[in-house]
Design a protein around this motif. Structure first.
Motif, PDB file in Angstrom:
ATOM      1  N   GLY A  22       0.809  -1.207   0.000  1.00 29.88           N
ATOM      2  CA  GLY A  22       0.000   0.000   0.000  1.00 29.88           C
ATOM      3  C   GLY A  22       0.842   1.257   0.000  1.00 29.88           C
ATOM      4  O   GLY A  22       0.664   2.144  -0.829  1.00 29.88           O
ATOM      5  N   THR A  26       1.261   3.451  -3.318  1.00 31.25           N
ATOM      6  CA  THR A  26       0.392   4.632  -3.279  1.00 31.25           C
ATOM      7  C   THR A  26       0.795   5.627  -4.356  1.00 31.25           C
ATOM      8  O   THR A  26      -0.042   6.231  -5.027  1.00 31.25           O
ATOM      9  CB  THR A  26       0.498   5.325  -1.903  1.00 31.25           C
ATOM     10  N   SER A  49      -6.635   5.893  -0.390  1.00 35.58           N
ATOM     11  CA  SER A  49      -6.923   4.883   0.643  1.00 35.58           C
ATOM     12  C   SER A  49      -8.359   4.386   0.537  1.00 35.58           C
ATOM     13  O   SER A  49      -8.624   3.173   0.564  1.00 35.58           O
ATOM     14  CB  SER A  49      -6.691   5.472   2.031  1.00 35.58           C
ATOM     15  N   ASN A  52      -8.910   2.466  -2.776  1.00 35.85           N
ATOM     16  CA  ASN A  52      -8.203   1.184  -2.706  1.00 35.85           C
ATOM     17  C   ASN A  52      -9.036   0.146  -1.963  1.00 35.85           C
ATOM     18  O   ASN A  52      -9.149  -1.007  -2.388  1.00 35.85           O
ATOM     19  CB  ASN A  52      -6.865   1.356  -1.981  1.00 35.85           C
ATOM     20  N   ALA A 228      -5.436  -0.402   2.490  1.00 36.55           N
ATOM     21  CA  ALA A 228      -5.880   0.979   2.697  1.00 36.55           C
ATOM     22  C   ALA A 228      -5.031   1.683   3.748  1.00 36.55           C
ATOM     23  O   ALA A 228      -4.661   2.856   3.588  1.00 36.55           O
ATOM     24  CB  ALA A 228      -7.350   1.000   3.106  1.00 36.55           C
ATOM     25  N   THR A 231      -1.695   2.481   2.269  1.00 39.67           N
ATOM     26  CA  THR A 231      -1.852   3.600   1.350  1.00 39.67           C
ATOM     27  C   THR A 231      -1.899   4.921   2.109  1.00 39.67           C
ATOM     28  O   THR A 231      -1.350   5.936   1.662  1.00 39.67           O
ATOM     29  CB  THR A 231      -3.144   3.436   0.523  1.00 39.67           C
ATOM     30  N   SER A 232      -2.544   4.917   3.274  1.00 44.31           N
ATOM     31  CA  SER A 232      -2.671   6.151   4.052  1.00 44.31           C
ATOM     32  C   SER A 232      -1.318   6.653   4.556  1.00 44.31           C
ATOM     33  O   SER A 232      -1.154   7.838   4.830  1.00 44.31           O
ATOM     34  CB  SER A 232      -3.615   5.935   5.238  1.00 44.31           C
TER      35      SER A 232
END
Length: 331
Positions: A22, A26, A49, A52, A228, A231-232
């Motif tokens: 992630g 990203t 996020s 995703n 997620a 990704t954040s």
């Protein structure tokens, strides 16, 4: 070691791989929108996020391909140990390439590591040649297709807006990038998160805890959440490489690259083929840059990225082979 402990370790490592995937990937979904200032980094990461997670929850076809195409988990004597070695190899390579800001492929890393661990345990006979070949073909041809589509889309835009004001064009396309960034993040989730789902399902079948490659709901939710969350966290080093160092991206270029790569990724998901979102998105950016002006692309950097793609499968395969042998000494 108790099979449930081994499976627990496997699930933890799979979710760790998904989390790292992630924040490593990203950049793929939001690099162009951040570099053109269509979105602030914070807003881009929030959108990525969320999309995703939604994308990850909607499909399972790629997960089944990962779970059964490289090898048959029900026929492996040490299937869970194989998955542990594969995940460790892929995680190590992902962290190395993230540290140096290289947009390498998490998909290549996982596929190469899984194949290497299977060969280390079962020999070449353990590999499902037809299934493995189909995955490798998808990994090879999808970037070429993305490059071509990116080039064509940008060439069409150049013809349509040849006599328009660049300022006005970019003003409108900057708004459009908000939509394409969200679409790209969605497609990223539909393909990349399923790889962790597939490897967890592979381990469950290998351990005899389920008979089919159907992905349990808890696996889908946990993999989507890990992706997620990763990704954040974001991946600014790779955003900088993809968004600024390949060529100077204007909003119209970013829009063309986003829509081209997202279309290739979603099509691959619908036909149940895992592709490298990193390769596809980078290739679409290169295609768009070539259509804008061939000399504008920094081909030296592009060459280094391509080299990292080529060496990922053999290096992660070798890493997983070594890790598997070490694990078996202790297990």
């Amino acid at each position: 070691m108790d099979i449930y402990i081994l499976v627990g370790i496997t699930i933890f490592l799979a979710l760790a791989f998904d989390f790292i995937n992630g924040f490593h990937d990203t950049a793929n979904a939001i690099a162009t929108s951040v570099s053109t200032r269509a979105l602030s980094p914070r807003m881009a990461i929030i959108i990525a996020s969320s999309m995703n997670f939604i994308g990850a929850m909607m499909f399972t076809g790629v997960a089944k391909t990962i779970g059964g195409s490289v090898a048959d988990p029900s026929k492996l004597e040490h299937g869970v140990e194989i998955v542990i070695a594969a995940l460790l190899g892929a995680i190590i390579w992902n962290l190395i390439t993230w540290w140096f800001g290289i947009p390498s492929s998490s998909s290549h890393a996982l596929i190469g590591a899984l194949a290497g661990a299977v060969i280390s345990s079962e020999g070449l006979d353990g590999i499902n040649a037809a299934g493995f070949t189909s995955i490798v073909k998808a990994l090879i041809f999808s970037p070429l297709i993305a490059f071509s589509i990116g080039f064509i889309v940008m060439w069409i835009f150049k013809k349509i807006f040849a006599n328009s004001s660049p300022h006005q064009i970019n003003k409108h396309f900057r708004k459009g990038q908000i939509v394409t960034a969200a679409f790209q993040a969605f497609t990223h989730g539909t393909n990349d998160a399923q790889k962790a789902m597939g490897i967890m399902t592979f381990a469950l079948v290998a351990a005899g805890l389920q008979d089919t490659l159907d992905v349990p709901l808890w696996v889908k939710i946990s993999a989507a959440t890990a992706m997620a969350l990763g990704t954040s966290v974001g991946g600014w080093k790779i955003i900088k490489t993809m968004g600024t160092k390949i060529f100077k991206i204007d909003p119209v270029n970013g829009f063309a690259a986003d829509i081209s790569s997202a279309s290739v990724i979603l099509t691959s998901t619908l036909i149940h083929l895992p592709v490298s979102t990193t390769h596809v998105i980078t290739s679409s950016i290169l295609g768009v840059g070539s259509a804008k002006r061939f000399s504008a692309v920094k081909w030296g950097l592009a060459g280094k990225i391509v080299i990292s793609w080529i060496i990922t499968i053999p290096i992660t395969g070798l890493l997983a082979m070594i890790i598997y042998r070490i694990l078996m000494v202790f297990m």
